[in-house]
Design a protein around this motif. Sequence first.
Motif, mmCIF file in Angstrom:
data_model
loop_
_atom_site.group_PDB
_atom_site.id
_atom_site.type_symbol
_atom_site.label_atom_id
_atom_site.label_comp_id
_atom_site.label_asym_id
_atom_site.label_seq_id
_atom_site.Cartn_x
_atom_site.Cartn_y
_atom_site.Cartn_z
ATOM 1 N N THR A 273 0.848 -1.186 0.000
ATOM 2 C CA THR A 273 0.000 0.000 0.000
ATOM 3 C C THR A 273 0.889 1.243 0.000
ATOM 4 N N PRO A 274 0.443 2.346 -0.563
ATOM 5 C CA PRO A 274 1.300 3.521 -0.714
ATOM 6 C C PRO A 274 1.807 4.066 0.619
ATOM 7 N N SER A 275 3.035 4.551 0.616
ATOM 8 C CA SER A 275 3.637 5.154 1.802
ATOM 9 C C SER A 275 3.429 6.664 1.794
ATOM 10 N N LEU A 276 3.247 7.209 2.972
ATOM 11 C CA LEU A 276 3.142 8.656 3.118
ATOM 12 C C LEU A 276 4.387 9.359 2.605
ATOM 13 N N LEU A 277 5.547 8.695 2.655
ATOM 14 C CA LEU A 277 6.811 9.325 2.270
ATOM 15 C C LEU A 277 7.166 9.109 0.808
ATOM 16 N N ASP A 278 6.315 8.414 0.056
ATOM 17 C CA ASP A 278 6.606 8.217 -1.361
ATOM 18 C C ASP A 278 6.592 9.560 -2.080
ATOM 19 N N GLU A 279 7.506 9.726 -3.036
ATOM 20 C CA GLU A 279 7.613 11.006 -3.734
ATOM 21 C C GLU A 279 6.337 11.367 -4.490
ATOM 22 N N SER A 280 5.578 10.367 -4.904
ATOM 23 C CA SER A 280 4.315 10.657 -5.578
ATOM 24 C C SER A 280 3.298 11.278 -4.629
ATOM 25 N N VAL A 281 3.550 11.145 -3.347
ATOM 26 C CA VAL A 281 2.706 11.773 -2.327
ATOM 27 C C VAL A 281 3.286 13.107 -1.895
ATOM 28 N N THR A 282 4.599 13.161 -1.690
ATOM 29 C CA THR A 282 5.243 14.319 -1.073
ATOM 30 C C THR A 282 5.791 15.340 -2.052
ATOM 31 N N ASP A 283 5.922 14.968 -3.327
ATOM 32 C CA ASP A 283 6.619 15.813 -4.307
ATOM 33 C C ASP A 283 8.040 16.136 -3.843
ATOM 34 N N GLY A 284 8.625 15.202 -3.113
ATOM 35 C CA GLY A 284 10.011 15.356 -2.683
ATOM 36 C C GLY A 284 10.206 16.174 -1.423
ATOM 37 N N ASN A 285 9.154 16.617 -0.779
ATOM 38 C CA ASN A 285 9.257 17.434 0.425
ATOM 39 C C ASN A 285 8.739 16.634 1.619
ATOM 40 N N LEU A 286 9.651 16.236 2.524
ATOM 41 C CA LEU A 286 9.290 15.428 3.682
ATOM 42 C C LEU A 286 8.939 16.261 4.911
ATOM 43 N N GLU A 287 8.913 17.551 4.777
ATOM 44 C CA GLU A 287 8.729 18.398 5.952
ATOM 45 C C GLU A 287 7.384 18.146 6.616
ATOM 46 N N GLY A 288 7.448 17.908 7.940
ATOM 47 C CA GLY A 288 6.244 17.673 8.717
ATOM 48 C C GLY A 288 5.686 16.275 8.600
ATOM 49 N N LEU A 289 6.405 15.367 7.918
ATOM 50 C CA LEU A 289 5.895 14.020 7.651
ATOM 51 C C LEU A 289 6.800 12.961 8.271
ATOM 52 N N LEU A 290 6.182 12.003 8.955
ATOM 53 C CA LEU A 290 6.905 10.910 9.585
ATOM 54 C C LEU A 290 6.179 9.601 9.303
ATOM 55 N N VAL A 291 6.943 8.516 9.256
ATOM 56 C CA VAL A 291 6.388 7.180 9.080
ATOM 57 C C VAL A 291 7.023 6.250 10.100
ATOM 58 N N THR A 292 6.205 5.398 10.712
ATOM 59 C CA THR A 292 6.745 4.328 11.544
ATOM 60 C C THR A 292 6.447 2.996 10.876
ATOM 61 N N HIS A 293 7.425 2.114 10.939
ATOM 62 C CA HIS A 293 7.299 0.790 10.329
ATOM 63 C C HIS A 293 7.903 -0.225 11.292
ATOM 64 N N SER A 294 7.433 -1.462 11.208
ATOM 65 C CA SER A 294 7.821 -2.498 12.151
ATOM 66 C C SER A 294 8.099 -3.798 11.423
#
Length: 475
Positions: A273-294
């Motif tokens: 499933t798509p990640s919040l940090l994928d460039e297609s979501v962020t347009d290359g800007n990670l500011e204010g965005l975090l992901v946790t994975h396990s």
Amino acid sequence: MKLPKTFDLPRFPWDTLAEVTALAQAHPDGAVDLTIGSPADSVAAPTQQALAESADAHGYPPAVGAPELREAIVEFMRETRGVDGLAPDDVVLTIGSKELVASLAFQLGIGAGDALGFPEVAYPTYEVGAILAGAKALRLPEDPKSWPGRPAKKDQGEMFGETGRKPQMESPKLWPTGESGRDVGAAMDSLPEGFIKDVDEKHEGRSTSAHSSPIPRLVWLNSPGNPNGHAYSVAELREAVAWARANRAILVADECYALLDWEGAPRGTGFGTPSLLDESVTDGNLEGLLVTHSLSKQNNLAGYRAAWICGDPELVAGLREVRKHWGLMVPGPVQAAMRVALADVETPRRQKEIYRTRREKLMAACEAAGLEIDSQSVAGLYLWVKAGENGLSSGYAGGQTLAAALPSVVTPQRSDPPAAPGLSATPGRELARWFAERGIRVAPGDFYGPAGAEYVRISLTAQDEDIDKACKRLA
């Protein structure tokens, strides 16, 4: 002696199931436990070997994670999750993901006077994280367009203007109040009343008007979701990012189930499933965005407590400092095992197919028994089900309510207490008892918020033998 300070926490959900647990255990062939998403399958042998070979761990491990492990995580995020642009310093290890969910708001400096948003149907620890931080807990609908605050009228990719420069994101404690930050004000006037539910001081989930709901400083996403298996598409994640940027909020995605995507799940990136940090979501800007994975689910490492958080370099840098002072360290042998597990691409693939088979068996058995499976339950480790419109099989005709079919569940003498103060018997609890009468334990949906009251959550993590037993008992 009482503690100097106590937290007004909701009752621990699993403590409320004594009656249905006893009922399930009374089955002549014993109980089948499909409540908790704890892996039942073995850890891969190379990962176990790496743990054992690192047992002489006499020194303190790096709190943030060994450099080579953080490099391996960056590689995993790129190759398996489609996330480019991370550096090893943008990663911090966590002692499993639950620890992080419960404490992240506090670690980010969010507290009294702030609000923390999380899904309307959600793992209970998101609410606990707000309470422990002293923040207001807000249950949010899935659609970001319905969240309180300034609606994002432009696509988030256009928000940086012609220069392409990122807006300044300061520490949450430095964010402005009033018109530019926390006040709902006129921006709320155009929103419909009653679209959001907040958790009051007694955790009863009462409805409140949009005009009384503050704008969250931090919002948790859970995609795929626990308990309901809902997953965000790229377009929906972009909408959430646009909202966060418009409201200067931190957006954190819990993606621990991301590789367990089934037919119908959004596949916007080709990496689960798509990640919040994928460039297609962020347009290359990670500011204010975090992901946790396990690695708990995909590699069966729940007992190792092996997880991480990554994303916005400035936010991660702040977390690094807090966690070093706090002494939150993943043990050295576990870090060694994580490196081996991250390089093991076959175990997650094999485990996914094991869960797929179990899921298909349980889905067929549930549907044959008259249960309705949520059509959006398309990913993750659980089935989200309720009684079908025509009633259940095994004893009553279509059109009867479950309460009518199971009158003992709703009598005043009933000893099984509600999940939290103020919650009475729900259709989901009645359905949980129906399962228990067949020797099967499932989790009532009100564990995960009032909006889940009709449902139960069924875990896929039992051994194959127990899955087969459950299916036979539902027939």
